[in-house]
Design a protein around this motif. Structure first.
Motif, short mmCIF file in Angstrom:
data_model
loop_
_atom_site.label_atom_id
_atom_site.label_comp_id
_atom_site.label_asym_id
_atom_site.label_seq_id
_atom_site.Cartn_x
_atom_site.Cartn_y
_atom_site.Cartn_z
N GLU A 106 -2.77 -21.32 17.22
CA GLU A 106 -2.25 -21.87 18.49
C GLU A 106 -3.39 -22.30 19.40
N GLU A 107 -4.45 -21.50 19.46
CA GLU A 107 -5.61 -21.87 20.28
C GLU A 107 -6.27 -23.14 19.75
N GLN A 150 -4.12 -26.22 20.50
CA GLN A 150 -4.29 -26.65 21.89
C GLN A 150 -5.63 -27.38 22.06
#
Length: 194
Positions: free
Chosen positions: A24-25, A28
Motif C-alpha cells: 500500500e505504501e 501510494q
C-alpha cells in the motif's frame, strides 16, 4: 511474461521487503492502486518508465539497479557507443535506450527514445503521466504530438520542449512515421540532496 520483467519484479519486491514497506505504501508512492502495484510486483503487468522511476526514487537507488541488478560504477565519465545503450522496452512500442547507465550518482537520466507511429492513437486522448523533476526532449527525426495537461503541441525535427514533469505529460509519434528524440529526465534539487 518475459524473463527480464520477472527479474525486475523480483528486485522491486526484494527492495520493498528489505525496506519494510507495505504494498500500500509503494502503491501510494508510485501513484497506482495497491492491486495494480501487486500486479507489477508479481510480473503480471509490464512496467512503464514512470513506475520504475518512482520505485527507484522511493528505494533511493539508481533506476539502472532495478533494470539490471547492478549498480553503476563510473564517476568521471562514461561513453556509450552508437546502439550500445541499455535497451529499455517499457511502454508499448516505445524503445528507450539509456545513454548513461554506467555512470553513478547521476542528476539526470538520458535516453534515446523511439516512439512508434500508431494510427489508432492519433485521435485518442494521450495517456498522461507524472514524476518528480523536470524533462527536456529534443526531436531528432519525425514528429511528436505532446500533451502537457490541456495543451497539445506538435514538435518536429530540431524542436525542443522543457517541462515540469510533476505535471501531466504524454506523447505519441504523429505524421505517419516513428519519431526519435533525446529525452533528459532531471531530478529535483531535493532528490539530489538525498
Amino acid at each position: 511474461m518475459e524473463t527480464r520483467i520477472k527479474e525486475i519484479a523480483e528486485r522491486i519486491k526484494g527492495l520493498r521487503e528489505i525496506m519494510e514497506l507495505t504494498p500500500e505504501e509503494m502503491a501510494q508512492a508510485v501513484g497506482v492502486t495497491p492491486q495494480e502495484y501487486l500486479d507489477h510486483e508479481n510480473a503480471k503487468q509490464d512496467f512503464n518508465f514512470t513506475f520504475l522511476y518512482k520505485c527507484a526514487d522511493k528505494f533511493g537507488v539508481d533506476i539502472v539497479e532495478l533494470l539490471t541488478g547492478e549498480n553503476p560504477h563510473l564517476s568521471f565519465y562514461s561513453i556509450i557507443r552508437a546502439g550500445a545503450g541499455l535497451d529499455i522496452k517499457r511502454r508499448e512500442g516505445f524503445k528507450y535506450e539509456h545513454l548513461a547507465y554506467r555512470f553513478k550518482h547521476k542528476i539526470a537520466e538520458t535516453f534515446l527514445v523511439t516512439a512508434p507511429y500508431i494510427e489508432a492513437e492519433q485521435n485518442e486522448p494521450i495517456h498522461l503521466s507524472t514524476h518528480e523533476g523536470q524533462e527536456f526532449d529534443y526531436i531528432l527525426s519525425g514528429s511528436l504530438k505532446t500533451q502537457m495537461e490541456d495543451h497539445v503541441e506538435i514538435l518536429n525535427a530540431g524542436d525542443a520542449i522543457y517541462y515540469d514533469s510533476g505535471r501531466g505529460h504524454g506523447m505519441i509519434a504523429t505524421g505517419g512515421k516513428e519519431c526519435t528524440f533525446l529525452a533528459v529526465v532531471m531530478r529535483t534539487q531535493n532528490e539530489e540532496d538525498e
